[in-house]
Motif scaffolding. Structure first.
Motif, PDB file in Angstrom:
ATOM      1  N   ASP A   1      -4.525   9.998  -0.582  1.00 21.16           N
ATOM      2  CA  ASP A   1      -3.954   9.525  -2.194  1.00 21.16           C
ATOM      3  C   ASP A   1      -2.306  10.635  -1.626  1.00 21.16           C
ATOM      4  OD1 ASP A   1      -5.766   8.478  -3.647  1.00 21.16           O
ATOM      5  OD2 ASP A   1      -7.061  10.671  -3.149  1.00 21.16           O
ATOM      6  N   PHE A   2      -1.253  10.012  -1.853  1.00 23.68           N
ATOM      7  CA  PHE A   2      -0.496  10.732  -2.384  1.00 23.68           C
ATOM      8  C   PHE A   2       0.234  10.900  -3.916  1.00 23.68           C
ATOM      9  CE2 PHE A   2       3.665  10.439  -1.721  1.00 23.68           C
ATOM     10  CZ  PHE A   2       4.439  11.978  -1.093  1.00 23.68           C
ATOM     11  N   TRP A   3       0.511  11.694  -4.705  1.00 23.72           N
ATOM     12  CA  TRP A   3       1.127  11.023  -5.688  1.00 23.72           C
ATOM     13  C   TRP A   3       0.664  10.011  -5.725  1.00 23.72           C
ATOM     14  CZ3 TRP A   3       5.427   7.364  -7.262  1.00 23.72           C
ATOM     15  CH2 TRP A   3       5.518   7.506  -8.363  1.00 23.72           C
ATOM     16  N   GLN A   4       0.940   8.980  -7.006  1.00 24.69           N
ATOM     17  CA  GLN A   4       0.197   7.735  -7.815  1.00 24.69           C
ATOM     18  C   GLN A   4      -0.330   6.597  -6.371  1.00 24.69           C
ATOM     19  OE1 GLN A   4       2.379   7.218 -10.960  1.00 24.69           O
ATOM     20  NE2 GLN A   4       2.631   8.417 -11.750  1.00 24.69           N
ATOM     21  N   LEU A   5      -0.060   7.307  -5.249  1.00 27.25           N
ATOM     22  CA  LEU A   5      -0.794   5.977  -4.620  1.00 27.25           C
ATOM     23  C   LEU A   5      -1.894   6.122  -3.852  1.00 27.25           C
ATOM     24  CD1 LEU A   5       3.165   6.123  -2.819  1.00 27.25           C
ATOM     25  CD2 LEU A   5       2.591   4.299  -4.102  1.00 27.25           C
ATOM     26  N   SER A   6      -1.846   4.913  -3.062  1.00 30.54           N
ATOM     27  CA  SER A   6      -3.954   5.482  -2.613  1.00 30.54           C
ATOM     28  C   SER A   6      -4.017   4.028  -1.448  1.00 30.54           C
ATOM     29  CB  SER A   6      -4.806   5.510  -3.802  1.00 30.54           C
ATOM     30  OG  SER A   6      -4.676   6.284  -4.596  1.00 30.54           O
ATOM     31  N   ILE A   7      -4.440   4.710  -0.622  1.00 34.13           N
ATOM     32  CA  ILE A   7      -4.685   3.744   0.639  1.00 34.13           C
ATOM     33  C   ILE A   7      -6.281   3.465   1.153  1.00 34.13           C
ATOM     34  CG2 ILE A   7      -4.267   3.405   3.231  1.00 34.13           C
ATOM     35  CD1 ILE A   7      -1.759   4.427   3.124  1.00 34.13           C
ATOM     36  N   GLU A   8      -6.345   2.999   0.691  1.00 30.99           N
ATOM     37  CA  GLU A   8      -8.367   2.683   0.777  1.00 30.99           C
ATOM     38  C   GLU A   8      -8.496   1.701   2.474  1.00 30.99           C
ATOM     39  OE1 GLU A   8     -10.782   3.412  -3.431  1.00 30.99           O
ATOM     40  OE2 GLU A   8     -10.155   1.400  -2.473  1.00 30.99           O
ATOM     41  N   CYS A   9      -9.399   2.257   3.073  1.00 32.96           N
ATOM     42  CA  CYS A   9      -9.794   1.148   3.919  1.00 32.96           C
ATOM     43  C   CYS A   9     -11.643   1.275   3.824  1.00 32.96           C
ATOM     44  CB  CYS A   9      -9.942   2.043   5.592  1.00 32.96           C
ATOM     45  SG  CYS A   9      -8.065   2.397   6.083  1.00 32.96           S
ATOM     46  N   TYR A  10     -12.448   0.272   4.406  1.00 30.24           N
ATOM     47  CA  TYR A  10     -13.621  -0.062   3.797  1.00 30.24           C
ATOM     48  C   TYR A  10     -14.272  -1.650   4.380  1.00 30.24           C
ATOM     49  CZ  TYR A  10     -11.780  -2.636  -0.509  1.00 30.24           C
ATOM     50  OH  TYR A  10     -11.325  -3.311  -1.519  1.00 30.24           O
ATOM     51  N   VAL A  11     -15.411  -1.894   4.194  1.00 30.76           N
ATOM     52  CA  VAL A  11     -15.406  -3.083   4.942  1.00 30.76           C
ATOM     53  C   VAL A  11     -16.892  -3.779   3.934  1.00 30.76           C
ATOM     54  CG1 VAL A  11     -17.964  -3.659   6.846  1.00 30.76           C
ATOM     55  CG2 VAL A  11     -16.232  -2.004   7.018  1.00 30.76           C
ATOM     56  N   VAL A  12     -17.275  -4.559   3.842  1.00 24.24           N
ATOM     57  CA  VAL A  12     -17.413  -5.328   1.917  1.00 24.24           C
ATOM     58  C   VAL A  12     -18.476  -6.394   3.313  1.00 24.24           C
ATOM     59  CG1 VAL A  12     -17.781  -6.952   0.897  1.00 24.24           C
ATOM     60  CG2 VAL A  12     -16.071  -5.783   1.190  1.00 24.24           C
ATOM     61  N   TYR A  13     -19.445  -6.642   3.364  1.00 25.46           N
ATOM     62  CA  TYR A  13     -20.650  -7.537   3.474  1.00 25.46           C
ATOM     63  C   TYR A  13     -19.969  -8.447   2.551  1.00 25.46           C
ATOM     64  CZ  TYR A  13     -22.611  -3.823   6.434  1.00 25.46           C
ATOM     65  OH  TYR A  13     -23.085  -3.003   7.833  1.00 25.46           O
TER      66      TYR A  13
ATOM     67  N   LEU B   1      -3.509  -1.085  -0.689  1.00 23.51           N
ATOM     68  CA  LEU B   1      -2.816  -0.264  -1.523  1.00 23.51           C
ATOM     69  C   LEU B   1      -2.867  -0.631  -2.684  1.00 23.51           C
ATOM     70  CD1 LEU B   1      -0.395   1.678  -1.234  1.00 23.51           C
ATOM     71  CD2 LEU B   1       0.878  -0.571  -0.846  1.00 23.51           C
ATOM     72  N   HIS B   2      -2.725   1.026  -3.928  1.00 23.62           N
ATOM     73  CA  HIS B   2      -3.144   0.742  -4.986  1.00 23.62           C
ATOM     74  C   HIS B   2      -1.401   1.818  -5.276  1.00 23.62           C
ATOM     75  CE1 HIS B   2      -7.490   0.855  -4.597  1.00 23.62           C
ATOM     76  NE2 HIS B   2      -7.197   0.167  -4.366  1.00 23.62           N
ATOM     77  N   TYR B   3      -0.875   1.247  -6.181  1.00 24.94           N
ATOM     78  CA  TYR B   3       0.824   1.677  -6.612  1.00 24.94           C
ATOM     79  C   TYR B   3       1.235   1.480  -7.967  1.00 24.94           C
ATOM     80  CZ  TYR B   3       2.280  -3.549  -5.567  1.00 24.94           C
ATOM     81  OH  TYR B   3       2.991  -4.326  -5.254  1.00 24.94           O
ATOM     82  N   PRO B   4       2.110   2.215  -8.092  1.00 22.89           N
ATOM     83  CA  PRO B   4       2.427   1.708  -9.763  1.00 22.89           C
ATOM     84  C   PRO B   4       3.353   1.053  -8.730  1.00 22.89           C
ATOM     85  CG  PRO B   4       3.108   4.362  -9.057  1.00 22.89           C
ATOM     86  CD  PRO B   4       2.206   3.131  -7.306  1.00 22.89           C
ATOM     87  N   ALA B   5       3.587  -0.698  -9.902  1.00 22.38           N
ATOM     88  CA  ALA B   5       4.395  -1.935 -10.121  1.00 22.38           C
ATOM     89  C   ALA B   5       5.811  -1.240 -10.472  1.00 22.38           C
ATOM     90  CB  ALA B   5       4.230  -2.360 -10.756  1.00 22.38           C
ATOM     91  N   ALA B   6       6.169   0.118 -11.026  1.00 21.96           N
ATOM     92  CA  ALA B   6       7.808   0.469 -11.248  1.00 21.96           C
ATOM     93  C   ALA B   6       8.802   1.178  -9.585  1.00 21.96           C
ATOM     94  CB  ALA B   6       7.878   1.393 -11.592  1.00 21.96           C
ATOM     95  N   TYR B   7       7.633   1.235  -8.486  1.00 28.05           N
ATOM     96  CA  TYR B   7       7.735   1.315  -7.430  1.00 28.05           C
ATOM     97  C   TYR B   7       7.711   0.798  -5.913  1.00 28.05           C
ATOM     98  CZ  TYR B   7       9.100   5.845 -10.183  1.00 28.05           C
ATOM     99  OH  TYR B   7       8.728   6.472 -11.157  1.00 28.05           O
ATOM    100  N   ARG B   8       8.031  -0.557  -6.352  1.00 24.67           N
ATOM    101  CA  ARG B   8       7.103  -1.540  -5.072  1.00 24.67           C
ATOM    102  C   ARG B   8       8.496  -1.564  -3.639  1.00 24.67           C
ATOM    103  NH1 ARG B   8       5.077  -5.965  -3.999  1.00 24.67           N
ATOM    104  NH2 ARG B   8       6.128  -6.876  -2.739  1.00 24.67           N
ATOM    105  N   LYS B   9       9.456  -1.382  -3.979  1.00 20.43           N
ATOM    106  CA  LYS B   9      11.156  -1.599  -3.466  1.00 20.43           C
ATOM    107  C   LYS B   9      11.108  -0.323  -2.815  1.00 20.43           C
ATOM    108  CE  LYS B   9      14.111  -3.662  -6.701  1.00 20.43           C
ATOM    109  NZ  LYS B   9      14.834  -3.997  -7.489  1.00 20.43           N
TER     110      LYS B   9
END
Length: 178
Positions: free
Chosen positions: A78-90, A154-162
């Motif tokens: 996590d950083f500010w309103q951003l999240s990065i996730e790594c995971y495995v799905v069976y 990646l989960h992020y605020p849409a307003a900061y896409r650029k």
């Protein structure tokens, strides 16, 4: 004496005007700051001890040890309103590539879903527990393994896409094993 007072007021007024013009872009807007932070940050490496996959992320992100138990090999940064996730799905249903990609796109209500070899990238509004998280987006790469899918999201605020070009590039170029 009057001339000195008038001159002093004019000088102070001009100084405020110049200061206002010079500081028009101060403080820099959040878009610009965010881009600078993310672009300047060196990349850190995360290696999953159970599945052995590797993921890189800017070192301004902090590992969140309170990850959900929904996924195997899950790590969140996590950083500010951003999240990065790594995971495995069976893939317990053993669906083919196209069927799995279509099901993820449907479940996520994806705007776009594009295939790249043995992987696909999905972009959609962010939903948590079936509820739309207003103003946030989801961008993820799913890579096919043996009956599993490796996910870098990646989960992020849409307003900061650029401002997040570097993060989108990390997701797009991610390879499960270096």
């Amino acid at each position: 004496m009057r001339k000195i007072i008038v001159f002093a007021f004019l000088f102070i007024f001009m100084a405020f005007c110049v200061d206002d013009i010079v500081k028009k872009d101060y403080p820099p807007d959040m878009d610009k700051r965010l881009m600078e932070w993310l672009n300047a940050a060196p990349l850190a490496e995360y290696k999953d001890r159970d599945f052995g996959f590797v993921a890189y992320y800017p070192n301004v992100f902090v590992k969140n040890n309170d990850t959900t138990d929904r996924y195997f090999g899950c790590s969140r940064f996590d950083f500010w309103q951003l999240s990065i996730e790594c995971y495995v799905v069976y893939d317990r249903q053993g669906r083919g590539f196209k069927a799995y990609m279509d099901s993820i796109a449907t479940d996520m209500k994806a705007d776009s879903c594009r295939r790249h070899g043995d992987s696909f990238i999905v972009s959609s509004p962010l939903y948590e527990d079936g509820m739309l998280v207003d103003g946030f987006r989801y961008y993820a790469k799913y890579v096919k393994g043996n009956n599993v899918w490796f996910v870098y999201a990646l989960h992020y605020p849409a307003a900061y896409r650029k401002s997040l070009v570097r993060l989108f590039d990390l997701v797009d170029r991610w390879q499960v094993w270096r």
